[in-house]
Design a protein around this motif. Structure first.
Motif, PDB file in Angstrom:
ATOM      1  N   UNK A 304      -6.494 -14.851 -76.631  1.00  0.00           N
ATOM      2  CA  UNK A 304      -6.062 -14.555 -75.405  1.00  0.00           C
ATOM      3  C   UNK A 304      -5.606 -15.706 -74.570  1.00  0.00           C
ATOM      4  N   UNK A 305      -4.272 -15.785 -73.881  1.00  0.00           N
ATOM      5  CA  UNK A 305      -4.010 -16.784 -73.180  1.00  0.00           C
ATOM      6  C   UNK A 305      -4.786 -16.650 -71.642  1.00  0.00           C
ATOM      7  N   UNK A 306      -5.505 -17.922 -71.491  1.00  0.00           N
ATOM      8  CA  UNK A 306      -6.236 -17.876 -70.201  1.00  0.00           C
ATOM      9  C   UNK A 306      -5.846 -18.846 -69.269  1.00  0.00           C
ATOM     10  N   UNK A 307      -4.460 -19.202 -69.298  1.00  0.00           N
ATOM     11  CA  UNK A 307      -3.791 -20.185 -68.514  1.00  0.00           C
ATOM     12  C   UNK A 307      -3.828 -19.399 -67.165  1.00  0.00           C
ATOM     13  N   UNK A 308      -4.374 -20.237 -66.122  1.00  0.00           N
ATOM     14  CA  UNK A 308      -4.185 -19.800 -64.416  1.00  0.00           C
ATOM     15  C   UNK A 308      -5.724 -18.899 -64.263  1.00  0.00           C
ATOM     16  N   UNK A 314     -12.721 -18.971 -68.360  1.00  0.00           N
ATOM     17  CA  UNK A 314     -12.298 -19.819 -69.476  1.00  0.00           C
ATOM     18  C   UNK A 314     -13.452 -20.281 -70.199  1.00  0.00           C
ATOM     19  N   UNK A 315     -14.262 -21.081 -69.444  1.00  0.00           N
ATOM     20  CA  UNK A 315     -15.490 -21.664 -70.194  1.00  0.00           C
ATOM     21  C   UNK A 315     -16.255 -20.453 -70.736  1.00  0.00           C
ATOM     22  N   UNK A 316     -16.529 -19.462 -70.439  1.00  0.00           N
ATOM     23  CA  UNK A 316     -17.239 -18.411 -70.714  1.00  0.00           C
ATOM     24  C   UNK A 316     -16.878 -17.808 -71.964  1.00  0.00           C
TER      25      UNK A 316
END
Length: 320
Positions: A304-308, A314-316
């Motif tokens: 998954x792209x978690x940009x933004x 994101x960390x989780x």
């Protein structure tokens, strides 16, 4: 624009009633008023919205000695309250919510005692590097809340006895116990009481907002509604302790924004049940992260792209 500032000072030391009254203020807050609520609890451990109560508190020992375990609506970590600790709450419409102003009410009140109080870390207020106030936050629709503690002469032996703060958190603070990290303001001014501090806060509230404080009675918030909130939410064991099934897996870590533990079960690699325990201040992001993980295939999480997205999400996700 703020046209009214209102204060409620309760004599109650019942934590279930007091936290229900706090929730009721959110319900009645309008677009022109900032509320300040001052309250005390007797022999109580308060855990953050997404914390595991049994990991943060020696529940059986606390309740065996007549104490109370309650869960608040805001994030952050567990705290111990007794009648020598004064709690404050600010509630305002998002257009009037001003964290710096609200914190300055606390800072100015303490500075009237001749003490140099400072903001520290993500949510603490300190004197001489020691914490006397921890703050937490909530957004519900257009209404925002900021609350916290002020240690006046709290029993630090009981604080250490009932709280089980993680070693990771203690090590990150460079201390070896919750007691060595905190300080009572009465240590600097032995004449200080919760009543005296309440008066200083009311004066600072008026000074900071440059408006007269309207003291209002609890009855004006509808005692029946407060009782309903107490019964249906805060004194309900499902809310206090959770009703989650036994999980088969867990991952966790400590980040700059707080600690997190994800407990989950899966079938054929798909997450079928998940609970997140955290002292993160942003409760909305924890809820979002929990919803994101549910139903996901663990093998696909890295794709998954978690940009933004927030650091919390994101960390989780990257723990898997």
């Amino acid at each position: 624009m703020v046209s009214d500032i209102k204060a409620i000072v309760t004599d109650s030391v019942n934590p279930f009633y007091n936290i229900s009254l706090e929730s009721r203020i959110i319900d009645v807050c309008d677009e022109k008023t900032v509320y300040m609520y001052l309250w005390r609890n007797d022999n109580t451990v308060v855990v953050g919205k997404f914390q595991n109560a049994f990991k943060e508190c020696k529940v059986s020992e606390l309740e065996g000695e007549g104490g109370h375990l309650i869960r608040r609506l805001t994030g952050g970590g567990a705290v111990y309250h007794d009648v020598n600790n004064l709690n404050f709450t600010f509630v305002a419409h998002k257009d009037n919510y001003d964290l710096k102003k609200q914190q300055s009410v606390i800072l100015k009140a303490v500075k009237k005692l001749g003490l140099n109080a400072e903001l520290s870390g993500r949510n603490d207020i300190t004197v001489d590097g020691k914490k006397f106030s921890g703050n937490s936050f909530l957004t519900r629709g257009d209404i925002k809340m900021h609350n916290g503690t002020i240690l006046i002469n709290t029993d630090q032996n009981k604080m250490s006895k009932f709280l089980t703060v993680s070693q990771a958190k203690m090590q990150s603070k460079g201390v070896d116990s919750v007691r060595s990290r905190t300080v009572n303001l009465a240590q600097y001014d032995p004449t200080l009481t919760t009543g005296k501090m309440a008066m200083l806060l009311l004066k600072s509230f008026a000074d900071v907002y440059n408006l007269p404080v309207q003291l209002i009675k609890e009855e004006e918030l509808d005692l029946n509604e407060i009782e309903k909130i107490r019964r249906e939410v805060f004194q309900n064991d499902d809310f206090r302790f959770g009703t989650n099934p036994a999980f088969t897996n867990s991952v966790g870590n400590k980040f700059a924004w707080g600690e997190v533990e994800v407990c989950y079960s899966c079938e054929k690699g798909v997450i079928t049940a998940v609970e997140i325990y955290s002292d993160a201040l942003d409760t909305a992001e924890i809820e979002k992260t929990k919803n994101f993980l549910l139903g996901k295939n663990i093998a696909d999480l890295k794709k998954f792209k978690l940009d933004g997205e927030s650091e919390i999400l994101t960390d989780t996700v990257n723990l898997f």
